[in-house]
Design a protein around this motif. Structure first.
Motif, short mmCIF file in Angstrom:
data_model
loop_
_atom_site.label_atom_id
_atom_site.label_comp_id
_atom_site.label_asym_id
_atom_site.label_seq_id
_atom_site.Cartn_x
_atom_site.Cartn_y
_atom_site.Cartn_z
N GLN A 221 33.26 40.83 41.93
CA GLN A 221 34.43 40.60 41.08
C GLN A 221 35.73 40.84 41.84
O GLN A 221 36.71 40.10 41.64
CB GLN A 221 34.37 41.51 39.85
N ILE A 222 35.76 41.83 42.73
CA ILE A 222 37.00 42.04 43.48
C ILE A 222 37.22 40.91 44.47
O ILE A 222 38.37 40.57 44.80
CB ILE A 222 37.01 43.42 44.18
N LEU A 223 36.16 40.27 44.92
CA LEU A 223 36.29 39.09 45.77
C LEU A 223 37.04 37.99 45.01
O LEU A 223 37.98 37.38 45.53
CB LEU A 223 34.90 38.61 46.19
N VAL A 224 36.62 37.74 43.78
CA VAL A 224 37.30 36.73 42.96
C VAL A 224 38.74 37.15 42.69
O VAL A 224 39.67 36.33 42.78
CB VAL A 224 36.54 36.53 41.64
N ALA A 225 38.94 38.42 42.37
CA ALA A 225 40.29 38.91 42.08
C ALA A 225 41.21 38.78 43.28
O ALA A 225 42.40 38.44 43.13
CB ALA A 225 40.21 40.36 41.63
N ASP A 226 40.70 39.05 44.48
CA ASP A 226 41.53 38.94 45.67
C ASP A 226 41.93 37.48 45.93
O ASP A 226 43.06 37.21 46.36
CB ASP A 226 40.79 39.50 46.89
N VAL A 227 41.01 36.56 45.69
CA VAL A 227 41.35 35.13 45.82
C VAL A 227 42.45 34.78 44.82
O VAL A 227 43.45 34.14 45.16
CB VAL A 227 40.11 34.25 45.59
N TRP A 228 42.29 35.22 43.57
CA TRP A 228 43.27 34.94 42.53
C TRP A 228 44.64 35.54 42.89
O TRP A 228 45.67 34.88 42.75
CB TRP A 228 42.76 35.53 41.21
#
Length: 354
Positions: A221-228
């Protein structure tokens, strides 16, 4: 009533797991009065400072340009984003990476090491480089400033396995690029989490608790959040369901939640954590909680639920915010106010999941 995980979306499974963990916890709780007060205080501070996704790029070590190269950097950084708490009390003896005259520890040492390797010609964003990584080369990438006096980076062997898996899966399934994983999710944050936990075993943050399988998926989830955050919700970082992502359960954000009164430990758990912290301050080994221990799962699951409840109070007050920004804020707050929160113990777990 038996716990039934939603099957459709990974982020929904995390939230359902958090609610289940909170309902079945014996030593960690989410006091509603504390949540309400925390929501008011946190939202007030975020409003006064204008906290937003723009804060992400202000960190000198993170990609400043939102492009495909940034995607590959974010992927390898979040693949390796785990277990940085030190075993030595004195800062000068802790794992440290100095770059451009600044000494970095904790998560920032990871970012500094990746950037240092890129400057040295070791392309940590290249899938083939990752798949072919050797222990010797990875030890060089993550070397501490002074190996004679400073502890090495924890879990180097585990990091080698994670790096190799990341490179191999990218090469076999996605043409060697994480950008292709992002493209396949078609603008869905939940779909991206689902792809990552399906194809990359090291991101599959699942545990047994109260007779059920629970999902926490911190790094996915933090991977997705960092992209966002890197793309500020535009272009490759535009996800129409980004608000479904939960907070990222580690060991610093729970400390901040305790500080704000939104998380509470039982006397016996608090005593255990305080004894473990005291051991580290003495230079002794802490009494670690194994990954998946009921106390560890309670701390992490209740942290997710606490942030969810904080967010709901803020939404009810008419202000829009998601769990990602709340997590980013709480993590930054914990780092900036470490001295103020020194009396609140963290739990010690060595895990590839956070």
């Amino acid at each position: 009533m038996p716990f039934v995980q939603p099957r459709s979306d990974a982020a929904e499974r995390v939230l359902a797991s958090a609610q289940f963990i909170s309902a079945h916890s014996g030593d960690v709780s989410v006091p509603e009065d504390g949540v309400r007060q925390a929501a008011q205080e946190i939202m007030g501070q975020m409003t006064r400072t204008g906290y937003s996704t723009a804060e992400w790029k202000k960190h000198a070590l993170l990609p400043s340009v939102a492009d495909s190269a940034a995607l590959e950097w974010i992927f390898v950084a979040d693949a390796l984003n785990f277990s940085f708490w030190p075993t030595r009390a004195r800062r000068e003896e802790q794992y440290t990476v100095t770059l451009d005259g600044v000494a970095y520890r904790g998560y920032w040492s990871l970012c500094a090491a990746i950037n240092r390797a890129l400057r040295e010609g070791i392309d940590m964003t290249d899938a083939q480089c990752l798949a072919d990584m050797t222990l010797e080369r990875l030890a060089h990438v993550f070397r501490t400033d002074d190996p004679r006096t400073q502890e090495p980076i924890p879990m180097l062997d585990d990091r080698l396995q994670v790096v190799r898996e990341a490179g191999q899966v990218l090469l076999v399934k996605y043409g060697g690029r994480f950008a292709n994983v992002v493209a396949e999710c078609a603008g869905s944050a939940q779909r991206l989490v689902e792809l990552v936990v399906r194809d990359f075993a090291s991101f599959r943050d699942e545990h047994q608790f109260a007779g059920q399988t629970v999902c926490l998926y911190k790094r996915a989830q933090i991977l997705v959040a960092d992209v966002w955050a890197c793309f500020e919700g535009r272009g490759l970082g535009c996800f129409d369901d980004i608000d479904h992502i939960t907070m990222f359960a580690d060991y610093r954000v729970p400390q901040a939640l305790c500080h704000f009164g939104a998380l509470q430990y039982s006397p016996r758990l608090r005593a255990h954590l305080e004894q473990s912290e005291a051991a580290v301050r003495r230079g002794d080994a802490p009494d670690m909680l194994p990954s998946g221990h009921p106390w560890e799962v309670e701390i992490r699951g209740n942290s997710i639920w606490a942030v969810q409840r904080i967010r709901q109070h803020i939404l009810d007050a008419g202000t829009s915010v998601n769990a990602i920004l709340l997590d980013f804020y709480l993590w930054d707050y914990a780092k900036e106010h470490a001295a103020d929160m020194s009396a609140i113990p963290i739990h010690h777990t060595r895990s590839i999941f956070y």
